[in-house]
Structures are given as structure tokens and as C-alpha cells.
Design an enzyme around this catalytic site. Sequence first.
Site, PDB file in Angstrom:
ATOM      1  N   GLU A   1      23.804  42.586  43.228  1.00 19.04           N
ATOM      2  CA  GLU A   1      22.526  41.892  43.372  1.00 19.04           C
ATOM      3  C   GLU A   1      21.776  42.194  44.662  1.00 19.04           C
ATOM      4  OE1 GLU A   1      22.791  37.953  41.058  1.00 19.04           O
ATOM      5  OE2 GLU A   1      24.846  38.434  41.574  1.00 19.04           O
ATOM      6  N   LYS A   9      32.623  43.231  48.939  1.00 20.59           N
ATOM      7  CA  LYS A   9      31.645  42.144  48.931  1.00 20.59           C
ATOM      8  C   LYS A   9      30.802  42.090  47.650  1.00 20.59           C
ATOM      9  CE  LYS A   9      31.027  41.518  53.897  1.00 20.59           C
ATOM     10  NZ  LYS A   9      30.094  41.750  55.024  1.00 20.59           N
TER      11      LYS A   9
HETATM   12 MO1  MOS Z   1      23.705  37.546  38.097  1.00 26.26          MO
HETATM   13  S1  MOS Z   1      21.797  36.837  37.966  1.00 26.26           S
HETATM   14  O1  MOS Z   1      24.426  36.173  38.859  1.00 26.26           O
HETATM   15  O2  MOS Z   1      24.197  37.848  36.495  1.00 26.26           O
END
Ligand code: MOS
Length: 756
Positions: free
Chosen positions: A718, A714
Site C-alpha cells: 500500500e 514491513k
Molecule cells: Mo488493502 S485496502 O487493506 O486490501
Amino acid sequence: MTLSTNARDIVTGAAPSVGAPMDRVDGRLKVTGSARYAAEFPMSNIAHAVIVTSTVPVGRVSAIDTRAAEAVTGVIRVITHLNAPKLPMKKVGMFGTNALSLMQDERVRYNGQPVALVIADTLERATDAASLVKVRYSGTRTPTLDMHANKSTGYAPPPGFGGQPDSKRGNVQAGLAQAEVKVDAQYKTPIENHNPMEPHATIAAWEGGRLTVWDASQYVVGARDSLAGVFGLTPESVRVVSHFVGGGFGCKGLMWSQVPLAAMAAREVSRPVKLVLTRRQMYGPVGARPQTEQHVVLGAKRDGTLTAVRHDSVSHTSRFEDYTESCANVTRILYATPNQVTTHRVVKLDLGAPTFQRAPGEAPGTFALESAMDELALKLGMDPLELRLKNYAERDPESGRPWSSKSLRECYRVGAEKFGWARRSRTVGGMREGDVLVGHGMASATYPTYRMPASASVRLTADGAGAVRALVQTAAHDLGTGAYTVMTQVAADALGLAPEQVRFELGDSRMPPSPVAGGSMTTASTGSAVHAACMAGRNKLIALAIADTASPIRGALAAAVSAAEGRLFLTGEPTKGESYAALLRRQPNGMMDVRVDSTPGAELAAYAMHAFGAVFAEVRVDRELGEIRIPRIVAAYGAGKILNAKTARSQLEGGIVWGVGMALHEETLVDRRTGRYMNADLGEYHVPVHADIGMLDVTLLDEVDPHVNPIGVKGVGEIGITGVAAAIANAVYSATGVRVRELPITLDKVMGEMRV
Ligand code: MOS
């Protein structure tokens, strides 16, 4: 930590590489300083360019005096809007050119905009000369810089990367009318800058009409297309190389002005040009996370059941594009309320274009939503964790689709247990050690799983001594994330080779395309392509062998052949077979090539795909001084299969550290008179240092997802930052009784407000 075992049958050898906490394959290069970053490519006859930026937020360059700069020894050229070549500025690929400032006219649209470019034989001379360029401006006016005061000018942006700006399900009015308890609160988050260790850096060189650029990039194919558009070239005549990136976090996803400016300069002076932004310029001609103001309304029954949710998000953008921080997207999927409205509005300010920053939308969005959920739990007299379980979404409440997998309940359970959540005091200020108030808070974490088309190639070779090597290539990126390493692992297992036999290469737009290293999708996208290409390579080897009269397995059924440890053999009869080396030596040039394009399929329409997690934070607040310390954070994540337990955990820890920065330190300050960033350096823009980080306890659940993509991953880039600021804000409340709804939670917002 729970090690993820194999969700899919991609492992055939005795010692699977996938899942193991393998050391980084590029670790030695990194620690010895031999990994070559964009600005470090050796180039003879290179010139150095330095950008001169505007000192007013809006107006026109009315006069520009470059004589003193041109008189500096070693200065080759000073380019301004008066002598800059006119560029085609076409849109090629995904991204337009609106956010670029390439001195095509005299307009100034933000403070810090490039208005001149000085090229000299050394960086020192270019820097000196740049300081001597004198610019006069006219038509300046009072800039619009206060998003909150100008909220009424907000507009619904066109659908972009965050999807539709608004969403609606059920009837929020009716849901609120049924509510017995309500929360109605505003949350604010400031502009936040990325601050990667490596600044934006570019070397550009032309050979005839062909342009090669070495760039710190999260998207070499995108930068290639953007450069082709700006200069009116075919994408084939542009090459972008980015082998190592010293942190990106979103700021290197789009191509910013310094890349085409370097290329422009190189063409004008007919020699290679290097352009590295100063740390101060990392706040200005390149984007940062915009400020947000979020209004959250929650309605609930006395038992905690949500009857209605409203999340209205406002963020700022520039005069010339519509960047949207999609804060309320997370609210669409996190809880199972039947009645919900979310909106996004953007307010144009006289600032440069904002951009993606780690968990764009979800990072500030979870701060608002998960703070509001804590406020609701307190009003209900309910455990915040119980409230979340009460409203657990068994399916995606927005689309109605089943989750491809979801382990959030397990994340709550494991996180709470490891943290000791049950043992905390539920009285505000109920835990203290002398003058130190202790608080506990928690929040949910989540980030969508994206996957884009990607391609990869494999070349298998055998040398005279019988050594087999695989060269695997795709135009992907490693921002320090571990992509080199996990792709090597995926390739090794799929090919039935040891990782040492695989050389994985990335970061060159001439390689088979991969998507932007953004949206946490490299492993899902590129990993699926690498897996598919290596499986195709393995199947091709089998096909070659069974059709080859010289092979001991000639005539076997493909399905009856195994490939492992560099050999093909009949399954169950390991002595009947041959080495890859023997087979490859009988192929033309002793090698075999495969290239595969990998695209997502029907699963995208059938399932909702998200990673989930739970974050628990302990804070210690000095009752007199308001100083906040965070001795420990415990978090658990269900993010599909974990390809490398070491690099994945590092990603999540890094995200949590940034969450601490977001909660307590980070805030880009704009001078309200001039639109200039006032703390544009690492002395004044505060980020966490080692002393700010206590114990981080990260658990990666063993989550099996058979639907999400062929390799069951997944993405972990982030999700780590999401929920952290809320968990900390909630813990600060639990310690002090002060609800801080505006980040960062600095001591002035706590000191003197404490109710304990
Ligand atoms: Mo990330 S902010 O989608 O590089």
C-alpha cells in the site's frame, strides 16, 4: 536498485532464495491462462445468477413483477424479498452483516441495491430475464447525497480499524499562537472505485448442510465466518476457496452481498450457482473508497519548525454502518510537532457502504497533509524537502515509542539525488520548454506495518527415488502480489531446500488460518508463520536424526547440526551427515508434518512500526490546454527486508501508477437526483493507461529491521500509492502556480488559472 540482503539468519544454503528477484512461481500458469480464478471452476449442472438492482436510492419495493422473467426459457427461479428465505444473519468472526443486502425485506437503502436474483441455465438467459423484472417503489424521498453540504450531520464513529477517531497531543491553540507562518486549507478527494480486472465472482455449491464457495476473496477465513453467520452454520461446515485473485486492493476484503446471494440461490435451486458481478455492478452493491474533505492547519516558526498541526477529516458512509476513511492517522506519526489535534467524522448518505481501498486513510490523507506541507514551504520560502527534514520525527511523536526502524532520511536523500531535486528551479513556472511548463514536486510516503496471527503447516516427503518435497500450506491469498513466490522463497531457505522442491499452497479456508490480505500484512503475518513452521520442520528433522540410531549424526548436539541443500550435517564437518530423503524414508509413511501458530509479541508494545518513503514527480503542463503529463516519478522506500526484489518493485510501481490515477483521472460521479453512479464503467471512469505513465524509478533501500517481526519485512502493498497525488499536485503548482486542492487534477482546474 539496492538489493536487500538478509537481515536475519534464515538462509543456510549456498544460494539464498530470499532477496533474489525470483520469477513468479505462478507466472507460467498466469500467462498460459491455466491459473484458475473463482468463476472458472468446472462444475457440472451449474446455474447462473444475475442480480437485479434498485433504481431508486431510498424507499420500499411496493410491487415486483417477475412473470415476464419467469417465462424466459431456461429460467429456473426468480428470488425477491417476497420469496427469499429468511436468514439468521448472525455475526460470526470479525464482521457483521449490516452492509449486506440479501432481500430480507422490502427496504431500499441505496441505488444499486440487489432487489431480485434471476437464476437460469445460461448466463445469457439469466441476463435477459433480469432485464424483464419490473419493480415499483414507494416511499421514495429526495436522497441525501451531498457530503459537503451535510457536514454538520457528521459524527465521531466508534473506534474501528483505524483506531480512535480523535487524537490530541499538546495544545494546538497555544502552538498556533506561537506560529509565525500558517497554512489553513481544505482538500477534497472524490469517491474512487477499485476496478480490479477480475470482478467479484462466486460459485456456490451445497452438499447436504455443507457449503463450498469458490470466491474472489482477500480473506477466505473471514468469508467463511461471514457465511456461517448469515446462514446459521458452524464455520466448519463452510469452505471458501480462492486460489487466484485478479486484483483486490481492498474491495474483496469484506464479503459483499453477491457471495451469500449465490449461496442462497444454490440452496434454493438445489444445484451449484455462479454469480459474477457485471462491471457496472462493481459500482453499487460493493464498496468503494469514500469521498473526503480534509481541513489542515499548520503553524510554523520562520525556520520551519512546526508549532501546531490540525487535521480534521470528514468522509461519507452509508445509512447502515460507520465506515471511516482514516485520513488523519498519517498526520499523527509523520512529523514531530508537539501540538496536534486530529479528528475523523463521518456523514451518512443514501449510498451503499464504502470500504477499504489501497492505503485506506493514508492515500487521501497524504494528499492533504503533504500538499499543505508544500504550501507551508512556499510561504516560508523554504525547500519543501528541507521543511520535512526540519520536522523529522526521530521517534513516533504520538506514542513516544522508538521506531522499529526508519530510513526516511535516506529515502529523501536517495530520491532527491536520483531525481535531480537540487537542480530544479525554485521559481514557479521557472522551467519551461516552449508552451510546456515543467514542474517538480515531492512528498513523503508512509504506511503502518501490521501483523496478525497466522498459522502454517509443512509436510516433508521423500519418494522412492530420493526426491524430497515440501508442501507448505496456509489460508493466505495472492492477489497478484507475488505471495506464492515469496512464501516459496521463505520456506525454501528455512527448510534448506531449493525453491523448486517447495510447493506452497494458499487460498482455502480449510488450511491453517491466515489473516485478511489487507493492511499490507500478508508477508509480515503469513511470512512469519511460514518461516516459523519451516524452521520448526527443520528442527524436527534434526531432532529425529540425532535421536535415531540409524543416523550418522546420532547423538550430536542439535546446535552443532546444520541443514542445507536437503542434507543434515555436522557444522564444519559436511561429510558427516545424511540427506533428508534418507531420514524421511525411515519415518512412518516416509513423511513428517509440522504445524505452527505464529503471533506477534511484545514488540508491538515496544516499537512503532511503519514503512516510509519519498516520492518525487515531474509534470509537464500545456500552457494553453492545461493538459498534464507525467514524464517521470522517482521514489525510494525503506520497507524492511525485501524478500523478492522483482515482485516488491512491481507492487510499488503498481501503487505509484494508482497514485497517478488518483491525482489526475479517478472520480466516481454520483447523480445528485438518483444516487446512481454515472460513470460506472471503464469507458467513463478513467484510470491510467500505458501512455499516461512515464519513467518510474523505484529504489528499495537495504533496511535492516531486527524488531518488526521474525522475517524483518514491513510490507509493500500500500505504501506505493501514498504521497503520489501530493507530489503531483505540488509539481503542478511548481509548473503553473495553480494550487489544486480537489482531486482529480483535471485540466479544467488548471486551464485559465495559470499565473505564468
Ligand atoms: Mo488493502 S485496502 O487493506 O486490501
